[in-house]
Design a protein around this motif. Structure first.
Motif, short mmCIF file in Angstrom:
data_model
loop_
_atom_site.label_atom_id
_atom_site.label_comp_id
_atom_site.label_asym_id
_atom_site.label_seq_id
_atom_site.Cartn_x
_atom_site.Cartn_y
_atom_site.Cartn_z
N HIS A 200 -7.14 8.92 11.16
CA HIS A 200 -6.28 7.96 10.36
C HIS A 200 -7.39 7.15 9.70
CE1 HIS A 200 -4.87 3.54 10.22
NE2 HIS A 200 -4.35 4.26 9.15
N GLY A 201 -7.22 6.74 8.57
CA GLY A 201 -8.23 6.03 7.68
C GLY A 201 -7.84 6.24 6.27
N PRO A 202 -8.82 5.39 5.47
CA PRO A 202 -8.80 5.63 4.01
C PRO A 202 -8.83 6.99 3.41
CG PRO A 202 -10.41 3.88 4.41
CD PRO A 202 -9.96 4.67 6.04
N THR A 203 -7.94 7.15 2.52
CA THR A 203 -8.01 8.76 2.06
C THR A 203 -9.24 9.08 1.67
OG1 THR A 203 -5.58 7.85 1.09
CG2 THR A 203 -6.72 9.94 0.34
N SER A 204 -10.09 8.09 1.05
CA SER A 204 -11.22 8.80 0.60
C SER A 204 -12.16 9.25 1.88
CB SER A 204 -12.10 7.48 -0.33
OG SER A 204 -12.24 6.63 0.35
N ASP A 205 -11.87 8.53 2.99
CA ASP A 205 -12.68 9.08 3.93
C ASP A 205 -11.96 10.43 4.71
OD1 ASP A 205 -14.39 7.08 3.61
OD2 ASP A 205 -13.34 5.73 5.15
N CYS B 242 -2.11 8.12 -2.27
CA CYS B 242 -2.16 7.20 -1.15
C CYS B 242 -3.43 6.61 -1.05
CB CYS B 242 -1.73 8.13 0.13
SG CYS B 242 0.03 9.03 0.22
N ASP B 243 -3.50 5.21 -0.48
CA ASP B 243 -4.56 4.53 -0.19
C ASP B 243 -4.98 4.82 1.27
OD1 ASP B 243 -4.03 2.86 -2.55
OD2 ASP B 243 -2.46 2.21 -1.43
N GLN B 244 -4.11 5.15 2.13
CA GLN B 244 -4.43 5.50 3.64
C GLN B 244 -3.70 6.63 3.72
OE1 GLN B 244 -4.76 2.42 6.62
NE2 GLN B 244 -4.59 0.85 5.05
N VAL B 245 -4.23 7.56 4.84
CA VAL B 245 -3.55 8.59 5.12
C VAL B 245 -3.73 8.89 6.83
CG1 VAL B 245 -5.73 10.09 4.95
CG2 VAL B 245 -3.32 11.18 4.99
N ALA B 246 -2.88 9.23 7.39
CA ALA B 246 -2.78 9.76 8.84
C ALA B 246 -2.44 11.11 9.05
CB ALA B 246 -1.69 8.65 9.81
N VAL B 247 -2.83 11.78 10.06
CA VAL B 247 -2.79 13.08 10.12
C VAL B 247 -2.21 13.40 11.60
CG1 VAL B 247 -3.81 15.31 10.45
CG2 VAL B 247 -4.76 13.57 8.95
N MET B 248 -1.02 14.10 11.60
CA MET B 248 -0.33 14.15 12.92
C MET B 248 -0.46 15.65 13.35
SD MET B 248 3.12 11.87 12.71
CE MET B 248 3.47 12.32 14.46
N TYR B 249 -0.51 15.98 14.60
CA TYR B 249 -0.73 17.34 15.10
C TYR B 249 0.28 17.46 16.47
CZ TYR B 249 -2.24 21.72 16.88
OH TYR B 249 -2.44 23.03 17.74
N SER C 216 0.94 -1.24 0.03
CA SER C 216 0.25 0.05 -0.05
C SER C 216 0.79 1.18 0.16
CB SER C 216 -0.97 -0.04 1.16
OG SER C 216 -0.24 0.09 2.38
N CYS C 217 0.30 2.35 -0.45
CA CYS C 217 0.98 3.51 -0.08
C CYS C 217 0.13 4.48 0.92
CB CYS C 217 0.65 4.40 -1.44
SG CYS C 217 1.71 6.18 -1.16
N PHE C 218 0.88 4.60 2.00
CA PHE C 218 0.48 5.20 3.43
C PHE C 218 0.88 6.59 3.52
CE2 PHE C 218 0.02 6.21 7.72
CZ PHE C 218 -1.09 5.28 8.36
N GLY C 219 -0.04 7.52 3.36
CA GLY C 219 0.20 9.05 3.65
C GLY C 219 0.40 9.56 5.11
N LEU C 220 1.34 10.38 5.62
CA LEU C 220 1.64 10.88 6.79
C LEU C 220 1.53 12.64 6.40
CD1 LEU C 220 1.68 10.25 9.74
CD2 LEU C 220 4.24 9.94 9.27
N VAL C 221 0.45 13.31 6.86
CA VAL C 221 0.54 14.49 7.04
C VAL C 221 0.19 15.45 8.06
CG1 VAL C 221 -0.66 14.37 4.51
CG2 VAL C 221 -2.05 14.62 6.60
N GLY C 222 0.57 16.66 8.24
CA GLY C 222 0.61 17.55 9.22
C GLY C 222 1.44 18.75 8.95
N GLU C 223 1.58 19.72 9.93
CA GLU C 223 2.26 21.15 9.67
C GLU C 223 3.65 21.03 10.04
OE1 GLU C 223 1.40 23.16 14.01
OE2 GLU C 223 0.01 23.46 12.43
N SER C 224 4.45 21.77 9.71
CA SER C 224 5.60 21.96 10.08
C SER C 224 5.91 21.72 11.65
CB SER C 224 6.51 23.13 9.70
OG SER C 224 7.70 23.07 10.05
N GLY C 225 6.85 20.61 12.03
CA GLY C 225 6.96 20.59 13.65
C GLY C 225 6.16 19.73 14.19
#
Length: 633
Positions: free
Chosen positions: A584-589, A570-577, A389-398
């Motif tokens: 966290h979940g499927p990208t479409s959601d 990406c198929d799934q994505v997680a958001v960090m803060y 799979s391709c797993f995305g990890l997103v969030g702001e700088s820091g």
């Protein structure tokens, strides 16, 4: 209250401006007869690929290029800046015209505190030291620097790249200039900070009547911020339009190609990105006809013989230099996969989910601070990345994205938690054991220029990975393997002998990807690999990564602040803060129907170009025989 006297200042005008650079192999005509103006209080954007002349045009305002031969006229409120003596020009720099440079590390003095450098920018205003410090702290806080007062005496190396960029912007604004020139000011910032910065600059422009000239490769950002947009290619203007016309009715094939290269946030992966084929022309020689003609599918005989001039195509704000402009709005739909479907991947559309390749349980990473305290960069992070799979990890700088990824690779020791690669624990391993595991996990860095040895040829850079891990001991077999890798990432054999500095940013990133693939890894970690690339080059790299993943069944961890890129790949994505996983979940959601307020804020802050030309525009999706390979001089 708006200062109306200030609004009458800051009229910047370019008339038939040219810039030449003398090089050992002959003169380079970098800017060719550019004419436009930035009105008082106006927000004006310039877009185009690397080498189009955007930054040269901007830097010429303050004559920051001693080696350049400049001609024509650049006027600020009828004062010819090209004709000023150096002594008189010093009264303009910083005070009437301020500059925000793309690379904050070269703009800041590493031996001085950030506070002293921000305060220095306001010296000409005659503020008392205490008042200057208080205003500097307010400006840093306004730009999102946490604990600005306590960090006032820190040095540039103690800040992240995004935070250093905000320091440079704060210093430029301290001078209260009539004109602010911002050269790629948001490259190192996440979408939320981009939105905050542009809101601040927009408000200051209205309140002070400050003119802003924004240079960027981010077309959506420019269209969101600027009132008028100019498109440059091969040193000349190709199109000028209002921001709405730029998005809704782009007339030049090059503009349409740039807009068609942008991935959008959508419920599915969307059609394959259509990058612009070929490379810009050499600027060492005269160009008799249209410079875009070799890359354009709408070309005719007149295009190669006669250079087009800017001609109005509708309304006073829209002009295009093209013999065959589009005048009927965005292009026809077509090309790519069916828009309503994402490519089937293991565990995404199949009936049986694949096993997890990487498992992270309650990961904690801490950094020791100067005062002896501990800063928790990653706080109890848990996630699972399915194989293939391709797993995305997103969030702001820091937010802890890169720190978490480095811990997963065994490059940063965790304070607590466990990490498993295909069931094997990574934590607590010796250096020898980690070296063996790292063959299975490879990292592609954000900046290829700093991650590739500039003294080695690109072929040797890739071969070095094979030597270090003893994978292909025979020299002839190793050369063949490197040549094969270059072919897989779309690089010609000439690149084997080139040094990284001789290649473009996109070509260097291909070399970095080839080096990572050399060890045949199971997990490929991509850390902001396209954030600094032109949109057309970005599209090529994203398509390449998608193809490589499918070809080699790679598992990818893709770190990015660009939600459109994550949506496409990406198929799934997680958001960090602030070090924590908030969604966290499927990208479409996650990207279409988010539940966390922070994720919603990221989506609202993301630049949008949905009204732009469709990717299937035939003028930028030529037949295979029309594709021109990049060349090296």
């Amino acid at each position: 209250m708006t200062d109306t006297s200030r609004q009458r200042r800051g009229h910047l005008r370019f008339d038939d401006f040219h810039a030449h650079f003398d090089t050992p192999t002959g003169p380079v005509h970098a800017v060719r007869g550019v004419s436009f103006d930035v009105r008082p209080g106006e927000r004006f954007g310039i877009v185009g690929e690397s080498g189009s002349g955007k930054s040269v045009t901007a830097h010429a305002v303050l004559r920051l290029m001693p080696a350049a031969r400049l001609s024509g006229r650049i006027a600020l409120d009828d004062v010819d800046l090209l004709g000023l003596r150096e002594k008189d020009l010093r009264t303009v720099r910083g005070r009437r015209v301020a500059m925000v440079f793309q690379d904050p590390m070269t703009a800041l003095n590493p031996l001085r505190t950030i506070g002293s450098q921000v305060v220095e920018a306001a010296r000409h205003r005659g503020l008392p030291p205490a008042a200057a410090r208080a205003e500097a702290v307010d400006r840093l806080t306004e730009l999102g620097i946490p604990r600005a007062e306590s960090r006032f005496d820190d040095y540039p190396h103690q800040f992240s790249g995004g935070m250093r960029q905000r320091v440079v912007i704060a210093a430029a604004l301290m001078g209260e200039p009539d004109v602010l020139i911002a050269d790629e000011p948001t490259t190192a910032l996440d979408v939320r900070l981009q939105a905050r910065l542009l809101d601040l600059l927009g408000r200051l422009s209205e309140e002070r009547g400050m003119s802003i000239l924004l240079i960027s490769h981010d077309l959506g950002l420019v269209a969101d911020f600027a009132q008028r947009v100019a498109v440059m290619y091969a040193g000349a203007l190709r199109e000028t339009a209002s921001a709405q016309q730029f998005l809704r009715a782009p007339a030049h094939p090059y503009t349409r190609g740039l807009l068609g290269s942008i991935p959008h946030i959508r419920a599915t992966g969307g059609p394959r990105l259509q990058s612009i084929p070929g490379s810009p022309p050499s600027l060492r020689a005269a160009i008799p006809g249209c410079a875009f003609e070799p890359r354009c599918a709408s070309r005719s005989d007149v295009c190669g013989a006669t250079a087009p001039v800017l001609v109005a195509v509708g309304g006073t704000e829209h002009a295009v230099a093209c013999h065959h402009p589009h005048t009927t709005g965005p292009g026809n739909k077509g090309g790519g996969r069916e828009p309503g479907r994402r490519d089937p991947r293991p565990g995404v559309s199949g009936t049986k989910a694949p096993p997890d390749l990487l498992v992270v349980e309650d990961l904690v990473v801490e950094h020791l601070q100067r005062d002896g305290g501990v800063m928790r960069a990653v706080d109890r992070l848990s996630l699972r990345i399915p194989r293939g799979s391709c797993f995305g990890l997103v969030g702001e700088s820091g937010s802890g994205k890169t720190t978490a990824a480095r811990a997963m690779l065994g490059l940063v020791p965790p304070a607590a938690g466990r990490i498993f690669l295909d069931g094997q624990s990574i934590t607590g391993r010796s250096r020898r054991e980690l070296k063996t595991l790292r063959k299975r996990m490879q990292l592609v860095y954000q900046d290829p220029q700093s991650s590739l040895d500039g003294l080695m040829t690109c072929g040797d850079v890739v071969a070095e990975a094979l030597v270090v891990h003893g994978m292909v001991p025979d020299r002839a077999a190793r050369r063949n393997r490197v040549r094969e890798l270059f072919g897989q990432v779309g690089l010609p054999d000439e690149a084997l002998r080139a040094r990284p500095g001789e290649l473009s940013g996109g070509q260097m990133q291909r070399v970095a990807i080839a080096r990572a693939l050399a060890l045949e890894p199971e997990l490929l970690v991509c850390d902001e690999v396209v954030s600094a690339l032109d949109v057309s080059v970005q599209a090529t790299i994203l398509n390449l990564l998608k193809d490589l993943q499918e070809q080699f069944a790679l598992t990818m961890l893709f770190i990015s602040h660009d939600l459109g890129v994550v949506s496409y790949l990406c198929d799934q994505v997680a958001v960090m803060y602030r070090g924590e996983l908030v969604e966290h979940g499927p990208t479409s959601d996650v990207l279409v129907a988010p539940t966390n307020p922070y994720t919603k804020e990221l989506l609202e802050a993301s630049p949008r170009t949905e009204s732009a030309t469709d990717r299937g525009d035939p003028t930028v999706n030529p037949r295979p025989d029309q594709v021109v390979e990049p060349t090296w001089e």
